[in-house]
Design a protein around this motif. Structure first.
Motif, PDB file in Angstrom:
ATOM      1  N   ARG A 105       0.826  -1.205   0.000  1.00 13.42           N
ATOM      2  CA  ARG A 105       0.000   0.000   0.000  1.00 13.42           C
ATOM      3  C   ARG A 105       0.866   1.263   0.000  1.00 13.42           C
ATOM      4  O   ARG A 105       0.547   2.242  -0.701  1.00 13.42           O
ATOM      5  N   ALA A 106       1.946   1.250   0.752  1.00 14.36           N
ATOM      6  CA  ALA A 106       2.828   2.418   0.790  1.00 14.36           C
ATOM      7  C   ALA A 106       3.459   2.667  -0.580  1.00 14.36           C
ATOM      8  O   ALA A 106       3.611   3.822  -1.010  1.00 14.36           O
ATOM      9  N   PHE A 107       3.801   1.595  -1.276  1.00 15.18           N
ATOM     10  CA  PHE A 107       4.336   1.744  -2.630  1.00 15.18           C
ATOM     11  C   PHE A 107       3.291   2.374  -3.544  1.00 15.18           C
ATOM     12  O   PHE A 107       3.611   3.225  -4.385  1.00 15.18           O
ATOM     13  N   GLY A 108       2.034   1.964  -3.399  1.00 17.59           N
ATOM     14  CA  GLY A 108       0.976   2.520  -4.231  1.00 17.59           C
ATOM     15  C   GLY A 108       0.810   4.012  -4.041  1.00 17.59           C
ATOM     16  O   GLY A 108       0.561   4.748  -5.009  1.00 17.59           O
ATOM     17  N   VAL A 109       0.952   4.486  -2.810  1.00 17.53           N
ATOM     18  CA  VAL A 109       0.824   5.919  -2.542  1.00 17.53           C
ATOM     19  C   VAL A 109       1.906   6.698  -3.279  1.00 17.53           C
ATOM     20  O   VAL A 109       1.642   7.737  -3.901  1.00 17.53           O
ATOM     21  N   VAL A 110       3.134   6.196  -3.219  1.00 10.78           N
ATOM     22  CA  VAL A 110       4.237   6.873  -3.916  1.00 10.78           C
ATOM     23  C   VAL A 110       4.020   6.819  -5.427  1.00 10.78           C
ATOM     24  O   VAL A 110       4.209   7.812  -6.141  1.00 10.78           O
ATOM     25  N   ASP A 111       3.606   5.666  -5.931  1.00 13.24           N
ATOM     26  CA  ASP A 111       3.400   5.490  -7.369  1.00 13.24           C
ATOM     27  C   ASP A 111       2.305   6.409  -7.892  1.00 13.24           C
ATOM     28  O   ASP A 111       2.373   6.894  -9.027  1.00 13.24           O
ATOM     29  N   ALA A 112       1.280   6.657  -7.071  1.00 18.16           N
ATOM     30  CA  ALA A 112       0.165   7.498  -7.503  1.00 18.16           C
ATOM     31  C   ALA A 112       0.510   8.978  -7.493  1.00 18.16           C
ATOM     32  O   ALA A 112      -0.182   9.780  -8.131  1.00 18.16           O
ATOM     33  N   ASP A 113       1.560   9.346  -6.793  1.00 18.90           N
ATOM     34  CA  ASP A 113       1.963  10.751  -6.705  1.00 18.90           C
ATOM     35  C   ASP A 113       2.715  11.137  -7.975  1.00 18.90           C
ATOM     36  O   ASP A 113       3.802  10.624  -8.249  1.00 18.90           O
ATOM     37  N   ALA A 114       2.137  12.044  -8.732  1.00 18.97           N
ATOM     38  CA  ALA A 114       2.762  12.442  -9.994  1.00 18.97           C
ATOM     39  C   ALA A 114       4.113  13.107  -9.783  1.00 18.97           C
ATOM     40  O   ALA A 114       4.943  13.140 -10.698  1.00 18.97           O
ATOM     41  N   ASP A 115       4.363  13.615  -8.590  1.00 21.34           N
ATOM     42  CA  ASP A 115       5.609  14.335  -8.323  1.00 21.34           C
ATOM     43  C   ASP A 115       6.645  13.477  -7.599  1.00 21.34           C
ATOM     44  O   ASP A 115       7.640  14.005  -7.092  1.00 21.34           O
ATOM     45  N   LYS A 217      -1.601  -8.932 -11.894  1.00 21.66           N
ATOM     46  CA  LYS A 217      -0.351  -8.737 -12.620  1.00 21.66           C
ATOM     47  C   LYS A 217       0.475  -7.616 -11.986  1.00 21.66           C
ATOM     48  O   LYS A 217       1.699  -7.742 -11.827  1.00 21.66           O
ATOM     49  N   ARG A 218      -0.179  -6.527 -11.637  1.00 16.27           N
ATOM     50  CA  ARG A 218       0.561  -5.435 -10.997  1.00 16.27           C
ATOM     51  C   ARG A 218       1.069  -5.872  -9.628  1.00 16.27           C
ATOM     52  O   ARG A 218       2.207  -5.563  -9.251  1.00 16.27           O
ATOM     53  N   TRP A 219       0.248  -6.574  -8.874  1.00 15.24           N
ATOM     54  CA  TRP A 219       0.637  -7.036  -7.545  1.00 15.24           C
ATOM     55  C   TRP A 219       1.878  -7.922  -7.638  1.00 15.24           C
ATOM     56  O   TRP A 219       2.833  -7.754  -6.875  1.00 15.24           O
ATOM     57  N   SER A 220       1.879  -8.852  -8.582  1.00 11.90           N
ATOM     58  CA  SER A 220       3.034  -9.738  -8.746  1.00 11.90           C
ATOM     59  C   SER A 220       4.273  -8.967  -9.175  1.00 11.90           C
ATOM     60  O   SER A 220       5.391  -9.263  -8.733  1.00 11.90           O
ATOM     61  N   ALA A 221       4.084  -7.963 -10.043  1.00 16.87           N
ATOM     62  CA  ALA A 221       5.226  -7.180 -10.510  1.00 16.87           C
ATOM     63  C   ALA A 221       5.835  -6.365  -9.371  1.00 16.87           C
ATOM     64  O   ALA A 221       7.066  -6.272  -9.243  1.00 16.87           O
ATOM     65  N   VAL A 222       4.994  -5.780  -8.527  1.00 16.83           N
ATOM     66  CA  VAL A 222       5.497  -4.964  -7.420  1.00 16.83           C
ATOM     67  C   VAL A 222       6.144  -5.844  -6.357  1.00 16.83           C
ATOM     68  O   VAL A 222       7.232  -5.541  -5.848  1.00 16.83           O
ATOM     69  N   VAL A 223       5.487  -6.957  -6.029  1.00 14.86           N
ATOM     70  CA  VAL A 223       5.979  -7.832  -4.967  1.00 14.86           C
ATOM     71  C   VAL A 223       7.141  -8.690  -5.455  1.00 14.86           C
ATOM     72  O   VAL A 223       7.983  -9.119  -4.663  1.00 14.86           O
ATOM     73  N   GLY A 224       7.189  -8.943  -6.756  1.00 17.51           N
ATOM     74  CA  GLY A 224       8.285  -9.729  -7.311  1.00 17.51           C
ATOM     75  C   GLY A 224       8.072 -11.223  -7.240  1.00 17.51           C
ATOM     76  O   GLY A 224       9.038 -11.994  -7.249  1.00 17.51           O
ATOM     77  N   ILE A 225       6.819 -11.660  -7.181  1.00 20.66           N
ATOM     78  CA  ILE A 225       6.504 -13.094  -7.167  1.00 20.66           C
ATOM     79  C   ILE A 225       5.786 -13.425  -8.469  1.00 20.66           C
ATOM     80  O   ILE A 225       4.626 -13.044  -8.659  1.00 20.66           O
ATOM     81  N   GLN A 226       6.453 -14.123  -9.356  1.00 22.09           N
ATOM     82  CA  GLN A 226       5.874 -14.441 -10.659  1.00 22.09           C
ATOM     83  C   GLN A 226       5.540 -15.923 -10.808  1.00 22.09           C
ATOM     84  O   GLN A 226       4.948 -16.326 -11.792  1.00 22.09           O
ATOM     85  N   ARG A 227       5.904 -16.720  -9.860  1.00 27.13           N
ATOM     86  CA  ARG A 227       5.728 -18.170  -9.985  1.00 27.13           C
ATOM     87  C   ARG A 227       4.303 -18.580  -9.607  1.00 27.13           C
ATOM     88  O   ARG A 227       3.532 -17.801  -9.035  1.00 27.13           O
ATOM     89  N   ALA A 228       3.989 -19.855  -9.938  1.00 25.27           N
ATOM     90  CA  ALA A 228       2.716 -20.422  -9.506  1.00 25.27           C
ATOM     91  C   ALA A 228       2.758 -20.590  -7.983  1.00 25.27           C
ATOM     92  O   ALA A 228       3.834 -20.834  -7.417  1.00 25.27           O
ATOM     93  N   PRO A 229       1.632 -20.424  -7.311  1.00 23.04           N
ATOM     94  CA  PRO A 229       0.272 -20.228  -7.823  1.00 23.04           C
ATOM     95  C   PRO A 229      -0.148 -18.764  -7.892  1.00 23.04           C
ATOM     96  O   PRO A 229      -1.345 -18.463  -7.831  1.00 23.04           O
ATOM     97  N   PHE A 230       0.817 -17.854  -8.026  1.00 25.74           N
ATOM     98  CA  PHE A 230       0.482 -16.431  -7.978  1.00 25.74           C
ATOM     99  C   PHE A 230       0.165 -15.842  -9.358  1.00 25.74           C
ATOM    100  O   PHE A 230      -0.440 -14.776  -9.439  1.00 25.74           O
ATOM    101  N   GLY A 231       0.591 -16.506 -10.415  1.00 22.64           N
ATOM    102  CA  GLY A 231       0.308 -15.983 -11.742  1.00 22.64           C
ATOM    103  C   GLY A 231      -1.139 -16.205 -12.146  1.00 22.64           C
ATOM    104  O   GLY A 231      -1.800 -17.131 -11.661  1.00 22.64           O
TER     105      GLY A 231
END
Length: 368
Positions: A105-115, A217-231
């Motif tokens: 969630r904290a990453f999302g706040v930073v990502d949403a900030d255009a500045d 897809k975004r959750w896996s990309a941010v967290v860095g888990i691409q393997r099954a069963p998360f895909g």
């Protein structure tokens, strides 16, 4: 036998069953020769129609084949996610798993900030990655429950955004710059509801399934888990690609897109009355042609990505349609021929033959 008895016997003698007076059709004359003609005519009509339909003819390639997702498989996935979200709410989550959720969630706040700065984004991502190991130490299922709970919250906030037009803090936390993504790709439509203040609410183009796949897809990309069963499952990918092929990104969509508040979409070339000849109409036509070209290039990229995931998808047929739209008729014909080489008797064989004839005809016209 007396003469009287003979007369009596003759009078009582029944007429033959083959008497012409009672014979079927005795009075129908020439009509009897046409009895039973209807079934024969119907059979001839069906045979002739089938022959016509089976003959290839030039047809403009208009319909791009879309991947078909199994609705029952999608329903099972939705039910599993919903059950995990309820379980997370009922029994709670371990501290290590909650820390991963907070970092996301904290990453999302930073990502949403255009500045935001690159350093701020890297710091937020580092916190996420540091929380992954301890969270996975509680088991994959525990982390899947976290993701399912956050997915449920994300979908709720998207619907709230549609109804009110307000981008809540929780939507930013869970989706980052999701609303910006919608605007850039022209995935927002005017809705019928009214938001606070009297303006029209906005409707997101994708349904809950596609929204869910995008979130995963975004959750896996941010967290860095691409393997099954998360895909995402294959049918989820099919649903997503069906949407992407039907709603290509609004590349350079300033002219046709959904402008953000305060965004300027006009240019000096747009001045002048609509429809008047001159720079405005030429510039508008050029922009429209460029937008269509960009859309088809995007589709070609997504077709290749989908084919890598789903071997059953008719890649060459889809590429042929897109190349035809780009005016690359020779390449389009080659793609249709490749499809027929691989699937000479498949479900799309006649369509591919018709499209091939059209592409060859346009290619010949260009050479004249």
């Amino acid at each position: 036998m007396s003469r009287a008895e003979s007369v009596a016997v003759k009078r009582g003698k029944p007429r033959s069953a083959w008497s012409t007076r009672d014979a079927p059709g005795a009075h129908r004359g020439w009509k009897r020769h046409f009895e039973g003609w209807e079934p024969g005519l119907v059979a001839v009509f069906i045979a002739a129609s089938a022959a016509i339909l089976a003959v290839p003819r030039p047809v403009e390639p208009a319909d791009l084949p879309l991947p078909l997702a199994d609705a029952r498989a999608l329903a099972r996935t939705r039910d599993a996610d919903a059950a995990r979200a309820r379980e997370a709410e009922r029994v709670g989550l371990d501290a290590e798993v909650r820390e991963l959720g907070s970092a996301f969630r904290a990453f999302g706040v930073v990502d949403a900030d255009a500045d935001h700065t690159e350093a701020e984004l890297l710091t937020a991502r580092k916190r996420v990655l540091e929380a992954v190991g301890p969270a996975l130490g509680q088991g994959d299922e525990a982390v899947l429950r976290l993701r399912a709970y956050q997915l449920s919250s994300f979908l709720r906030e998207v619907r709230r955004f549609e109804a009110t037009g307000e981008e809540t803090d929780e939507l930013r936390e869970l989706g980052g710059n999701f609303v910006g993504l919608l605007r850039r790709n022209v995935w927002l439509e005017e809705g019928k509801a009214k938001r606070r203040g009297g303006g029209a609410a906005r409707r997101v183009s994708m349904d809950a399934t596609v929204l869910g796949v995008l979130f995963k897809k975004r959750w896996s990309a941010v967290v860095g888990i691409q393997r099954a069963p998360f895909g995402p499952a294959l049918d989820e990918e099919r649903a997503l690609f069906s949407f992407l092929l039907s709603h290509p990104r609004g590349v350079g969509a300033g002219a046709k897109g959904f402008a953000a508040p305060g965004e300027v979409t006009a240019s000096p070339l747009d001045e002048g009355p609509v429809g008047a000849p001159g720079p405005r109409s030429r510039a508008a036509a050029f922009r429209e042609a460029e937008a269509r070209r960009a859309e088809e290039q995007y589709r070609l990229k997504k077709i290749d990505e989908l084919a890598a995931l789903d071997p059953a998808y008719p890649k060459h047929l889809a590429r042929g349609v897109s190349l035809y739209r780009l005016g690359k008729f020779v390449q389009s014909a080659e793609a249709f021929r490749s499809h027929l080489d691989e699937h000479p008797d498949g479900a799309h064989a006649l369509r591919a033959q018709n499209y091939l004839r059209a592409a060859l005809g346009r290619a010949r016209d260009e050479q004249l």
